[in-house]
Design an enzyme around this catalytic site. Sequence first.
Site, PDB file in Angstrom:
ATOM      1  N   ARG A 102      -3.856   0.439  -4.245  1.00 56.90           N
ATOM      2  CA  ARG A 102      -2.708   0.599  -3.345  1.00 56.90           C
ATOM      3  C   ARG A 102      -3.128   1.328  -2.058  1.00 56.90           C
ATOM      4  O   ARG A 102      -2.321   1.999  -1.416  1.00 56.90           O
ATOM      5  CB  ARG A 102      -1.578   1.366  -4.048  1.00 56.90           C
ATOM      6  CG  ARG A 102      -1.080   0.749  -5.341  1.00 56.90           C
ATOM      7  CD  ARG A 102       0.190  -0.082  -5.250  1.00 56.90           C
ATOM      8  NE  ARG A 102       1.223   0.453  -4.389  1.00 56.90           N
ATOM      9  CZ  ARG A 102       2.102  -0.321  -3.754  1.00 56.90           C
ATOM     10  NH1 ARG A 102       2.046  -1.655  -3.886  1.00 56.90           N
ATOM     11  NH2 ARG A 102       3.032   0.217  -2.990  1.00 56.90           N
TER      12      ARG A 102
ATOM     13  N   PHE B  63       0.810  -1.230   0.000  1.00 55.04           N
ATOM     14  CA  PHE B  63       0.000   0.000   0.000  1.00 55.04           C
ATOM     15  C   PHE B  63       0.838   1.273   0.000  1.00 55.04           C
ATOM     16  O   PHE B  63       1.936   1.314   0.535  1.00 55.04           O
ATOM     17  CB  PHE B  63      -0.940   0.004   1.221  1.00 55.04           C
ATOM     18  CG  PHE B  63      -1.800  -1.227   1.284  1.00 55.04           C
ATOM     19  CD1 PHE B  63      -2.805  -1.436   0.335  1.00 55.04           C
ATOM     20  CD2 PHE B  63      -1.581  -2.201   2.246  1.00 55.04           C
ATOM     21  CE1 PHE B  63      -3.584  -2.586   0.373  1.00 55.04           C
ATOM     22  CE2 PHE B  63      -2.348  -3.355   2.290  1.00 55.04           C
ATOM     23  CZ  PHE B  63      -3.354  -3.558   1.347  1.00 55.04           C
ATOM     24  N   ASP B  64       0.230   2.320  -0.602  1.00 49.59           N
ATOM     25  CA  ASP B  64       0.816   3.661  -0.537  1.00 49.59           C
ATOM     26  C   ASP B  64       0.060   4.535   0.460  1.00 49.59           C
ATOM     27  O   ASP B  64       0.603   5.509   0.970  1.00 49.59           O
ATOM     28  CB  ASP B  64       0.729   4.350  -1.911  1.00 49.59           C
ATOM     29  CG  ASP B  64       1.464   3.580  -2.980  1.00 49.59           C
ATOM     30  OD1 ASP B  64       2.517   2.986  -2.669  1.00 49.59           O
ATOM     31  OD2 ASP B  64       0.971   3.557  -4.133  1.00 49.59           O
ATOM     32  N   VAL B  65      -1.228   4.204   0.655  1.00 50.20           N
ATOM     33  CA  VAL B  65      -2.096   5.051   1.479  1.00 50.20           C
ATOM     34  C   VAL B  65      -2.829   4.195   2.506  1.00 50.20           C
ATOM     35  O   VAL B  65      -3.357   3.130   2.173  1.00 50.20           O
ATOM     36  CB  VAL B  65      -3.148   5.779   0.598  1.00 50.20           C
ATOM     37  CG1 VAL B  65      -4.036   6.679   1.457  1.00 50.20           C
ATOM     38  CG2 VAL B  65      -2.480   6.586  -0.509  1.00 50.20           C
TER      39      VAL B  65
END
Lengths: 306, 306
Positions: B246, B21-23
Site C-alpha cells: 500500500r 495507497f496509504d503512503v
Amino acid sequence: MVQAKYLTGDSAAINEFIDQFDVFLLDCDGVLWSGDHLFEGIPETLEMLRSRGKRVVFVTNNSTKSRPDYQKKLTAMGIPSNVEEIFASAYSSAIYISRILALPAPKNKVFVIGESGIESELRTENVPFIGGTDPALQRDMTPEDFKGLADGSLLDPDVGIVLAGLDFHINYLKLSLGFQYLQRGAKFLATNLDSTLPMNHTFFPGAGSISIPLIHMSGQQPTALGKPSQAMMDAIEGKFKLDRARTCMVGDRLNTDIQFGIEGKLGGTLAVLTGVSRKEDWEAEGAEVVPAHYVDTLSDLRGSTA
Amino acid sequence: MVQAKYLTGDSAAINEFIDQFDVFLLDCDGVLWSGDHLFEGIPETLEMLRSRGKRVVFVTNNSTKSRPDYQKKLTAMGIPSNVEEIFASAYSSAIYISRILALPAPKNKVFVIGESGIESELRTENVPFIGGTDPALQRDMTPEDFKGLADGSLLDPDVGIVLAGLDFHINYLKLSLGFQYLQRGAKFLATNLDSTLPMNHTFFPGAGSISIPLIHMSGQQPTALGKPSQAMMDAIEGKFKLDRARTCMVGDRLNTDIQFGIEGKLGGTLAVLTGVSRKEDWEAEGAEVVPAHYVDTLSDLRGSTA
C-alpha cells in the site's frame, strides 16, 4: 606456458642475459631500495652495467617530483645519476602534452591537479598551466564558486587539458574545477593510475585515487602517462631512440613494470624479488604476466663477474 | 513488456491510483522543486493527499543535512512538513548503524567523512563518532601523520565503521584515515552513491565521488544507505511500519527513485517528468526500469478532484 628463467648464481646465463641488451629501464622503489633502505650492492651493480656500456634509465611513476627533484633523491640514496637518465611520470606527461598532443595555442593550457614536480616539468616544456600548487585553490568552495563554475565565469576558456597526478592537497574545489573543464571538452590525462602509494610500510592514496572521482563523474578514462601505459613507453622510445629489441625492463611489480615491458614488446623483462610481486604470482595457474627472467635481487647480476 | 500508465488528465484513473495507497514516498528535487524553483501546485497537491488520509514521507539522498535542517529547507520552499515525515540518507545511515548493525560498544565508533548533518543524526542516535567537521582534520598531512597512520598511533582503536557521505571539505588526510580504518577491518558504509550533485543547473562532485577513492584503494564496496539501496527501504519500513503493498514511490529518476520502489516490491511507482528522466527512457527498447504510472507533474494528481 611461458616460464621465467631464474638467473641468480648462474654466471654464464647472467653474462648472456646482459649481453642481449643496450638499455636497462629500471623501476626504483622495490628494485633499488625500499622506503629509505638502499639494497646491498646496488651502486656497484649499476656501475658494472655502465662499465659494460649499458645505458640505464630510471623509470618511475612518482608524479610529485620533477627530474631534478628525483635526481636529488637518487643522490641521497647513494646512487650516482644524471637528470637525463630519469624518466618520471610528471616528465612523461609534460612531453606527451608538448610533443605528442601538441594542441595549438592558446587552447593548450593545462589545469593541473598535482604537486610542484608536474609544474616544473610543464614549465621546462613551455606548456602553460593553472591550478597545481596555486595557493588560491587551497580553500573551501563558496556559494560564489558554485555559481561561477556553473556559469563559467570562474573558468579559464583556454584550458584544453586536465592533468591529474598525486595531489596531497586535493579538495572539493579542485575536483569541481577539473570536472567542469572535462564537461567543457578538455582532454583528460593522468600521470599514472596507481591506486595506492606505498610509504612507511603501508599504503596511502595514490595518483589513481585522486583521478578516480573525475573518472566516476565524467565517465571518461584518462590517457595515463605512467607504467604500464604504452604512452609512457612511446615517450621513452622517442627520447632515447632506443631499440626495443635491445631493451630490458627491470621491476618488482608484475602488473605495472613487467606488463609495461611485455606490452612494449621489449627484448626482455627482469623481475626482482625485493618488492611487491612474488615468484608464486607468475608461477600460479593462469598467471597472465610472466617475466622472461628473474633474480632474487638486482645485485645478483654482479654474479657475472664472479 | 511492462508499460507505464499515463495518468495526467484522467480523473477516474487518478482516483483509483490514489486509493490504492496509504503512503507516498516522495523524492524532492525534480519532483517538488528544481533548485530554488517550487513547481506550481505542489503544496496544494500534498494537502490533497493528506486530506485523503495519506501519509507522505520525503525521501532524499541529501547527506549533508539532518532532518531538522531539511525541514527548514522544506519550510523555506513553502512546503509544510514535520521532522518525522523526513527520511534523508544521513538519518538512514544513523539508524542503520544504531539499530541494525548495532556493534557492541566501545568498538562502535564511526569515522565520518561528511558534513554536520551526519554528525547531528549520529548524535541523536547516541552513536559515538570522530572525524566529520572536526577542524583538526582541516589541514595538510605532515610527515608525522604518515608515520602515525602507518604505526597506528594516530588511529582510534575503537573505530569500527567508516561512513562516507558528501564532504565539501574532503582532503588527503581524511582519505588516508578512512583507508587505514578500512585496512584494519572497519565496516564500510556510504550515505549514498550518487556520483554527482546537481546544483546551479550543472553538476558537482556527489557523495559517490567522495567514497570512490576508498572503494578504489580498498577493493571493498560500501553498504549504501540512500536510494536505490534496499538498506534504506528496510530502514523506512522499520520506522513507519508501512505496508509495502500500500506504498508508492514517487520520483523523477529511473535508476534511483523508480528502481528503489520496484526493488523494494512496493505496490506502486509513479514517475514525474519534471526532473531528470524522460518518457523515452522507459519506452526505449530494452529499458530495464519502467514505472507503473507516470504524470507530467506531481500536481496533475489534483486532477482527481476536478
